[in-house]
Structures are given as structure tokens and as C-alpha cells.
Design a protein around this motif. Structure first.
Motif, PDB file in Angstrom:
ATOM      1  N   LYS A 158      70.096  30.740 108.745  1.00 20.49           N
ATOM      2  CA  LYS A 158      70.270  29.595 107.850  1.00 20.49           C
ATOM      3  C   LYS A 158      69.609  29.819 106.493  1.00 20.49           C
ATOM      4  N   HIS A 159      68.653  30.763 106.442  1.00 24.16           N
ATOM      5  CA  HIS A 159      67.990  31.070 105.175  1.00 24.16           C
ATOM      6  C   HIS A 159      68.579  32.303 104.511  1.00 24.16           C
ATOM      7  N   ALA A 208      73.135  30.251 104.512  1.00 26.87           N
ATOM      8  CA  ALA A 208      72.949  29.312 103.408  1.00 26.87           C
ATOM      9  C   ALA A 208      74.181  29.227 102.530  1.00 26.87           C
TER      10      ALA A 208
END
Length: 218
Positions: A211-212, A216
Motif C-alpha cells: 500500500k506504500h 499507492a
């Protein structure tokens, strides 16, 4: 021990149809010279045994055993409930026998036993009538399972407690055809990664959470 001409052969034939689903010319048998009631009973018993044996051979002893048990329990349940109601009604009025100089307790015991015997007689008759008429329908095991194309699509969801986002609802999915395997994952080609959880390490090898990293941008 009545004479053959005094027999109710027509009534017996009707009862055989009602109870054991057999229509035999009992009235014609009764006209035979020198026929005895024991011989009539023997013929009827043999006909009933043959009919039942045919059902056991057709459906198998195991299935017929299950059918007999189910019919017996259902019939007994219905008759027993009726018996309890009748006995309770008898208990409420049995004291009136005292006005006729009869002991209510003895009267209650006698009639209660008679009612119980009648219930057992009905149990045998009703169970026999149903078992003799039963027709078992079986289905192949394959017919009980839905076709593969009729199965609903499965979806997985996981809501992040902090962000409120559905972590499993994002990112591309790899379509895998039954009987085939997915292609080898290439860290440089995101379209080969399949479904990636947002908290899993990013398949690109950066060491960051998905997710980072690439997640993203999805």
C-alpha cells in the motif's frame, strides 16, 4: 369356522385392497369345492409376502429398512398423540361409572388397556398399508450437485480498521482457468502479481508494504 357360503368374501377382498394393496379373487376362491379358511389365509399370506419380497429386491434391504423405520415412527407418533388425548378424556369422565355401582379405577384400567390394544392394532395396519404402497424414488449423486457454471462467484473482503478501506477489493486479479496454472510472477511486471494484500510486502522487491509502494498508485 363358518361354512364357505357364509364367508364375507367380497368384504375380505376389499379389505385386502385397503390394507396390503392386493386385489385377489377371494370371492372366487370361496366357491372352490372343499376350500377351507386356512387355505384362504395361506394364499393371502403368500401373496403379501411375495409383494413385500419384490419391494426389498427392487430397492434393497437397506433402503427398505429405512423406509419401514420412518413410516413406523411417523405412524406411531400420530397414533400415540391421539391415544393420549383419548385417555385424558376418559380420565375426566370415568368417575361417572360410580353411579352405576362400578369401580371407576377398575373401569379406567380395563378401558385404558383396550384403547392401547386398539392403538397397537391400528399401528400394525396403517404401517403395513403404507409400506406396501411405498414407491422409492432415487436420484443419481451427480444430479444432486450443481453444474460448475452455476456456482456463484466467490469474493473476499477485509476492511482496514484504521482507514476503513477494503484491502482485498483493490488491485488486479489474475484469472486462472480450471485445469491451468497462473504464469510465473515477474517483479518487474505488476500485471503478473495477481491479488496482493495492501499490508503484504510489495512484489517489486522494494521491501515496502504494497500500500506504500505500487499499491499507492492503484
Amino acid at each position: 369356522n363358518a361354512y364357505a357360503e357364509q364367508w364375507d368374501a367380497a368384504g375380505l377382498r376389499e379389505r385386502l385392497r385397503e390394507v396390503i394393496a392386493i386385489d385377489y379373487p377371494v370371492d372366487e376362491w370361496a366357491k372352490e369345492e372343499g376350500i377351507a379358511d386356512e387355505e384362504i389365509l395361506e394364499r393371502v399370506t403368500k401373496a403379501a409376502d411375495d409383494l413385500y419380497a419384490g419391494k426389498r429386491e427392487k430397492y434393497g434391504p437397506e433402503i427398505m429398512g429405512q423406509v419401514e423405520k420412518a413410516v413406523l415412527l411417523r405412524t406411531l407418533d400420530n397414533l400415540w398423540r391421539d391415544h393420549i388425548i383419548t385417555v385424558d378424556q376418559l380420565r375426566q369422565v370415568i368417575h361417572l361409572r360410580g353411579y352405576g355401582q362400578r369401580d371407576p379405577l377398575n373401569e379406567y384400567k380395563t378401558e385404558g388397556f383396550t384403547l392401547f390394544e386398539n392403538m397397537i392394532s391400528k399401528l400394525r395396519e396403517n404401517t403395513t398399508a403404507q409400506v406396501m404402497r411405498v414407491e422409492v424414488q432415487t436420484r443419481p449423486a451427480d444430479d444432486m450437485l450443481p453444474d460448475e457454471d452455476e456456482l456463484p462467484m466467490m469474493e473476499a473482503h477485509h476492511i482496514d480498521a484504521l482507514t476503513g478501506e477494503d484491502e482485498l477489493a483493490e488491485g488486479p486479479l489474475l484469472t486462472v482457468t480450471p485445469g491451468k496454472t497462473a504464469g510465473k510472477m515477474d517483479p518487474k511486471k505488476p500485471d503478473t502479481w495477481g491479488k496482493v494484500s495492501r499490508n503484504d510486502p510489495c512484489p517489486c522487491g522494494s521491501g515496502k508494504k504494497y500500500k506504500h509502494c505500487h499499491g499507492a498508485y492503484v
